[in-house]
Design a protein around this motif. Structure first.
Motif, short mmCIF file in Angstrom:
data_model
loop_
_atom_site.label_atom_id
_atom_site.label_comp_id
_atom_site.label_asym_id
_atom_site.label_seq_id
_atom_site.Cartn_x
_atom_site.Cartn_y
_atom_site.Cartn_z
N GLY A 36 0.91 -1.24 -0.04
CA GLY A 36 -0.09 -0.15 -0.11
C GLY A 36 0.95 1.18 -0.04
N LYS A 37 0.12 2.42 0.56
CA LYS A 37 0.98 3.69 0.34
C LYS A 37 1.34 3.78 1.79
CE LYS A 37 0.43 8.59 -0.18
NZ LYS A 37 -0.60 9.73 -0.62
N ILE A 38 2.78 4.01 2.03
CA ILE A 38 3.53 4.04 3.30
C ILE A 38 3.04 5.45 3.93
CG2 ILE A 38 5.73 4.45 4.42
CD1 ILE A 38 6.93 2.76 2.12
N PRO A 39 2.54 5.57 5.04
CA PRO A 39 2.20 6.62 5.93
C PRO A 39 3.47 7.72 5.66
CG PRO A 39 1.68 4.79 7.08
CD PRO A 39 2.48 4.33 6.10
N GLU A 40 3.19 8.94 5.61
CA GLU A 40 4.00 10.12 5.48
C GLU A 40 5.26 10.19 6.26
OE1 GLU A 40 6.03 12.87 3.29
OE2 GLU A 40 3.90 11.74 2.79
N LYS A 41 5.03 9.77 7.80
CA LYS A 41 5.90 9.94 8.91
C LYS A 41 6.81 8.80 8.67
CE LYS A 41 3.64 7.57 12.66
NZ LYS A 41 3.10 7.59 14.06
N TYR A 42 6.41 7.61 8.26
CA TYR A 42 7.37 6.54 8.05
C TYR A 42 8.49 6.68 6.63
CZ TYR A 42 4.91 4.38 11.81
OH TYR A 42 4.07 4.26 13.13
N ARG A 43 7.66 7.29 5.67
CA ARG A 43 8.43 7.56 4.26
C ARG A 43 9.57 8.36 4.69
NH1 ARG A 43 4.74 9.94 1.65
NH2 ARG A 43 3.88 7.95 0.80
N GLU A 44 9.24 9.52 5.31
CA GLU A 44 10.29 10.49 5.52
C GLU A 44 11.37 10.08 6.48
OE1 GLU A 44 8.22 13.80 7.60
OE2 GLU A 44 7.26 14.61 5.82
N GLU A 45 11.10 9.08 7.32
CA GLU A 45 11.94 8.60 7.97
C GLU A 45 12.92 7.77 7.48
OE1 GLU A 45 12.16 6.86 12.73
OE2 GLU A 45 10.36 6.58 11.56
N LEU A 46 12.49 6.77 6.63
CA LEU A 46 13.28 5.90 5.72
C LEU A 46 13.96 6.70 4.80
CD1 LEU A 46 10.41 3.39 4.59
CD2 LEU A 46 12.46 2.91 6.35
N GLN A 47 13.31 7.84 4.21
CA GLN A 47 14.27 8.55 3.40
C GLN A 47 15.42 9.45 4.10
OE1 GLN A 47 11.01 11.23 1.88
NE2 GLN A 47 10.72 9.86 -0.01
N GLU A 48 15.17 9.71 5.47
CA GLU A 48 16.19 10.52 6.17
C GLU A 48 17.49 9.53 6.47
OE1 GLU A 48 14.35 11.93 9.68
OE2 GLU A 48 13.07 13.65 8.59
N GLN A 49 17.10 8.30 6.52
CA GLN A 49 18.09 7.12 6.94
C GLN A 49 18.77 6.64 5.64
OE1 GLN A 49 19.20 6.80 10.09
NE2 GLN A 49 17.90 8.59 10.50
N GLY A 50 18.21 7.05 4.60
CA GLY A 50 18.75 6.64 3.15
C GLY A 50 18.54 4.92 2.98
N ILE A 51 17.39 4.47 3.70
CA ILE A 51 16.93 3.29 3.52
C ILE A 51 16.15 2.96 2.16
CG2 ILE A 51 15.36 1.33 4.53
CD1 ILE A 51 16.34 2.44 7.27
N VAL A 52 16.44 2.10 1.28
CA VAL A 52 15.71 1.90 0.05
C VAL A 52 14.43 1.27 0.25
CG1 VAL A 52 15.92 0.63 -2.13
CG2 VAL A 52 18.03 1.62 -1.20
N PHE A 53 13.25 1.78 -0.49
CA PHE A 53 12.06 1.26 -0.19
C PHE A 53 11.15 1.27 -1.37
CE2 PHE A 53 11.63 5.78 0.94
CZ PHE A 53 10.40 6.10 0.30
N GLU A 54 9.93 0.58 -1.35
CA GLU A 54 8.96 0.69 -2.47
C GLU A 54 7.61 0.86 -1.97
OE1 GLU A 54 8.94 -2.45 -5.17
OE2 GLU A 54 8.96 -3.96 -3.71
N GLU A 55 6.62 1.38 -2.40
CA GLU A 55 5.25 1.23 -1.87
C GLU A 55 4.59 1.05 -3.14
OE1 GLU A 55 4.12 4.87 -0.26
OE2 GLU A 55 5.65 6.33 -1.49
N GLY A 56 3.17 0.50 -2.90
CA GLY A 56 2.09 0.00 -3.91
C GLY A 56 2.48 -1.07 -4.65
#
Length: 447
Positions: A36-56
């Motif tokens: 699904g769509k990652i909640p904004e607060k978790y998406r931002e946290e993953l981005q800040e830490q440079g963790i690779v992710f996908e959604e949808g």
């Protein structure tokens, strides 16, 4: 350290994001995938830490390249992505299993069909009041993995669902609490109660003789499980029907806890949590406290001043002499039975939602005794009508919290109680049980 070993994480909520933070800290190459769509607060946290992710959606080629997969407990084993990963021979584990590898803290694990959240919060309250360095996790609070990543504790009190236990293999609880076992989530267990019982008893795996197992002697499901699962840990049963040598029992309205080292007594009138179901919760938490040798004064004070979790028999207010109670967290029949059983005035019962294979027969006697009318809150209320058509004079259908509260208010009289205790999941009309409870409370305010 993992030295670049690849790990994949299914689901990017609190559990998945916490797992990603810990995995990265321990040197893993991390990939997070959410359908699904990652909640904004978790998406931002993953981005800040440079963790690779996908959604949808899930990229199977990237997932199958991992050495291990951490799976969100909300993803069922029948999900296509889970089936494909199992076919590829990948081990799937729970966040709790993963995080447990990186801490030497003592673990207090709490599971059960009902009461586990209250018991978890109460046990944590006891340990915190005693001055211990204790974390709160599992299904409540911040994720266990996030806490281990941020800085360790000496103790963790973890609420463990059957879904989490299903993906745990080497994790060890030093103190295991089983509140009760009643039919719930049977759609995840081939509609067999025995499978669900087996899942709950996984909390005992890896326990040693020096560990403790705290359980309800009065609970039929637990007794059935004990017939086929042999605990190796020291057993501390609790009961309101009979005395036990070590454990907790009720004696002339006094709660008594006995361990090998001492005895603790407290009148039930002093307990912050009232009602039969909460007496059981207090017993379980008190035993855990005394197993850890917490001082009697701390136990007494903590059991007397604890404030319960939101959405669990939460008093919302009184309007024109009508009491409104939010028990949205009651998502199964047994939780609703406890709520109805504790009512002392005539009830307008708001029930319904997504039925998880419920058997309503155990509710029929208490409905006949206490319920004036049933207000159904859900898209499909057929089973409730069928189950209670001979037990309640009035059964009406509604499709929103506001409508349900309005109808219940008009059906109630001064001295009555309007009780939201759905016995069902919330996903047909609401995001989750919290959303359902919040909409109920807002609707009461609007009356």
């Amino acid at each position: 350290m993992a030295d670049g070993k690849k790990i994949a994480i299914l689901g990017a909520g609190e559990s998945g994001t916490g797992s990603a933070l810990l995995a990265q800290k321990m040197g893993y190459e991390v990939f997070v995938s959410d359908a699904g769509k990652i909640p904004e607060k978790y998406r931002e946290e993953l981005q800040e830490q440079g963790i690779v992710f996908e959604e949808g959606g899930h990229s199977l080629d990237r997932l199958t390249g991992a050495a291990e997969v951490i799976k969100s407990p909300g993803i069922p084993p029948t999900a296509p992505v889970v089936q494909r990963l199992k076919e590829a021979g990948l081990p799937l584990i729970a966040e709790i299993e993963f995080a447990g590898r990186y801490t030497d803290a003592r673990m207090i694990g709490i599971t059960g069909s009902n009461g586990k959240t209250t018991t978890t919060l109460l046990t944590h309250h006891l340990l915190e009041r005693a001055g211990l360095k204790v974390g709160l996790g599992g299904n409540v609070g911040k994720s266990f993995a996030r806490q281990v990543a941020a800085g360790d504790h000496d103790y963790y009190v973890l609420e463990l669902s059957s879904f989490q236990l299903d993906d745990m293999y080497r994790f060890r609880t030093h103190i295991a609490i089983l509140t009760n076992i009643t039919p719930d989530h049977l759609d995840r267990y081939e509609h067999r109660f025995e499978n669900y019982i087996d899942s709950k008893f996984r909390i005992l795996q890896n326990q040693q003789e020096s560990d403790s197992f705290i359980y309800c002697l009065d609970d039929e499901g637990t007794r059935r499980g004990l017939a086929s699962h042999r605990p190796v840990a020291k057993q501390y049963p609790f009961s309101i029907n009979e005395k036990v040598d070590q454990g907790a029992f009720l004696d002339n309205n006094e709660l008594t806890v006995k361990t090998a080292h001492n005895t603790f007594n407290m009148t039930i009138a002093e307990l912050a949590l009232q009602g039969k179901h909460n007496l059981y919760n207090s017993m379980a938490a008190a035993i855990a406290a005394k197993v850890l040798d917490l001082r009697n004064e701390v136990v007494r004070e903590s059991l007397g001043d604890f404030k319960n979790v939101e959405h669990r028999l939460e008093q919302v207010g009184k309007i024109q002499g009508i009491e409104f109670i939010n028990d949205s967290k009651a998502t199964n029949v047994n939780a609703t039975w406890y709520a109805l059983e504790s009512m002392t005035s005539p009830v307008i019962w708001i029930a319904g939602g997504v039925d998880k294979g419920n058997d309503y027969s155990m509710l029929k006697p208490v409905v006949r005794e206490k319920v004036k009318a049933i207000v159904c809150l859900g898209k499909d209320n057929g089973k409730i009508h069928e189950a209670f058509e001979e037990d309640a004079e009035i059964i009406v259908n509604t499709l929103s919290a506001r409508e349900a509260v309005g109808v219940a208010y008009h059906l109630a009289a001064k001295g009555d109680t309007v009780l939201l205790s759905p016995a069902c999941a919330s996903f047909d009309l609401f995001k989750n049980y919290e959303d359902r409870g919040n909409q109920f409370k807002e609707a009461v305010k609007q009356l």
